[in-house]
Design an enzyme around this catalytic site. Sequence first.
Site, PDB file in Angstrom:
ATOM      1  N   ASP A 196       0.851  -1.191   0.000  1.00  0.00           N
ATOM      2  CA  ASP A 196       0.000   0.000   0.000  1.00  0.00           C
ATOM      3  C   ASP A 196       0.891   1.248   0.000  1.00  0.00           C
ATOM      4  O   ASP A 196       2.076   1.182   0.340  1.00  0.00           O
ATOM      5  CB  ASP A 196      -0.890  -0.032   1.244  1.00  0.00           C
ATOM      6  CG  ASP A 196      -1.711   1.231   1.413  1.00  0.00           C
ATOM      7  OD1 ASP A 196      -2.408   1.607   0.458  1.00  0.00           O
ATOM      8  OD2 ASP A 196      -1.629   1.842   2.496  1.00  0.00           O
ATOM      9  N   ASP A 251      -0.244   5.088   0.942  1.00  0.00           N
ATOM     10  CA  ASP A 251      -0.429   6.105   1.973  1.00  0.00           C
ATOM     11  C   ASP A 251      -0.375   5.512   3.368  1.00  0.00           C
ATOM     12  O   ASP A 251      -1.068   4.540   3.677  1.00  0.00           O
ATOM     13  CB  ASP A 251      -1.757   6.836   1.752  1.00  0.00           C
ATOM     14  CG  ASP A 251      -1.776   7.565   0.417  1.00  0.00           C
ATOM     15  OD1 ASP A 251      -0.935   8.468   0.243  1.00  0.00           O
ATOM     16  OD2 ASP A 251      -2.588   7.203  -0.451  1.00  0.00           O
ATOM     17  N   GLY A 256      -5.211   2.518  -3.702  1.00  0.00           N
ATOM     18  CA  GLY A 256      -6.473   3.093  -4.146  1.00  0.00           C
ATOM     19  C   GLY A 256      -6.264   4.228  -5.127  1.00  0.00           C
ATOM     20  O   GLY A 256      -7.202   4.666  -5.792  1.00  0.00           O
ATOM     21  N   LYS A 281      -8.238  -5.394  -3.385  1.00  0.00           N
ATOM     22  CA  LYS A 281      -6.789  -5.556  -3.502  1.00  0.00           C
ATOM     23  C   LYS A 281      -6.409  -7.034  -3.446  1.00  0.00           C
ATOM     24  O   LYS A 281      -5.518  -7.488  -4.171  1.00  0.00           O
ATOM     25  CB  LYS A 281      -6.083  -4.790  -2.385  1.00  0.00           C
ATOM     26  CG  LYS A 281      -6.100  -3.279  -2.544  1.00  0.00           C
ATOM     27  CD  LYS A 281      -5.231  -2.613  -1.480  1.00  0.00           C
ATOM     28  CE  LYS A 281      -5.188  -1.110  -1.650  1.00  0.00           C
ATOM     29  NZ  LYS A 281      -4.283  -0.453  -0.673  1.00  0.00           N
ATOM     30  N   ASP A 337      -2.131  -0.770   5.925  1.00  0.00           N
ATOM     31  CA  ASP A 337      -2.467  -0.135   7.201  1.00  0.00           C
ATOM     32  C   ASP A 337      -3.955   0.107   7.423  1.00  0.00           C
ATOM     33  O   ASP A 337      -4.375   0.376   8.540  1.00  0.00           O
ATOM     34  CB  ASP A 337      -1.750   1.221   7.316  1.00  0.00           C
ATOM     35  CG  ASP A 337      -2.361   2.278   6.414  1.00  0.00           C
ATOM     36  OD1 ASP A 337      -2.864   3.305   6.926  1.00  0.00           O
ATOM     37  OD2 ASP A 337      -2.353   2.099   5.180  1.00  0.00           O
ATOM     38  N   ASN A 375      -8.980  -0.970   3.456  1.00  0.00           N
ATOM     39  CA  ASN A 375      -8.905  -1.435   2.072  1.00  0.00           C
ATOM     40  C   ASN A 375      -7.740  -2.396   1.845  1.00  0.00           C
ATOM     41  O   ASN A 375      -7.593  -2.939   0.749  1.00  0.00           O
ATOM     42  CB  ASN A 375      -8.833  -0.252   1.092  1.00  0.00           C
ATOM     43  CG  ASN A 375      -7.621   0.631   1.309  1.00  0.00           C
ATOM     44  OD1 ASN A 375      -7.076   0.721   2.406  1.00  0.00           O
ATOM     45  ND2 ASN A 375      -7.197   1.311   0.262  1.00  0.00           N
TER      46      ASN A 375
END
Length: 271
Positions: A9, A11, A44, A197, A220, A223
């Site tokens: 991921d 962010d 995302g 995902k 984290d 999602n």
Amino acid sequence: MSIKLVAIDVDATLLNSRNELTKHTIDTLKEAIAMGTKIVITSGRPLPGTEPYYAKLGIDKKDDQYAINYNGATIRTTSGRMISETTLTIKDYKDIYSLANKIGVKIQAETADCIYTPYLSAPKYTKYEQKLTNAKIRHVRMQDLKKSDVIAKIMFIDEPEIISRVKKELPAWVYDRFNVVPSSPVYIEFIDKKVSKGNAVRTLAEKLGIDISQVMAIGDQGNDLSMIEAAGVGVAMGNGIDDLKSIAQFVTKSNDEDGVAYAVEKFLLNK
């Protein structure tokens, strides 16, 4: 069994709280890449919002390196060749827009390279998303949408207290039609029911002939749950939500402590 693919991921995972990709993380991931490991940014964000990080890792514009975007709605090579794409319809957007007006929350939609806002003045968190993703903002009235418009995802974007409230007010038909993804305290994302995902990571691993047990996923937020569950080694960030930590095989350091690098060093580089 050795790890051959790492899904990461962006962010609050790959990036620290200042939205920086640190030199230590770059150097660690480059070491893994040199061993032949596929490093797949799984976000995302749209592709333009992740391309700069592939460039820093030296794997941009490659036919044998891969990007997962829009929470799994698209899988491409970093050179831009589409492998898999699952989109939403204009009716989907209009229906979620009507719901947004009813329950009092702001909305936007995202295409391959644009953020559509129905408002004359783009909301604060649309501007924030634009800053993160490098995507252009377009004011598009609902009545001006075209059948040819390709919507990758729809988002509620608002203050944390509003997002927290509307999460509890979503009607059953929304969950029947969409995969509802709480991607941050200020976002709720709506994607195709089949998209996640986790499903994208499985699809890519299968295409590359990699067993899912040889995949590590690091994230984290909500999602990221599906890919943490899917991967042979699921890693939650130290700054991650409790739901993620409870299902992960390993909890690494926080994003401000190079948590991604720490996990890669532990499981791939044996440091």
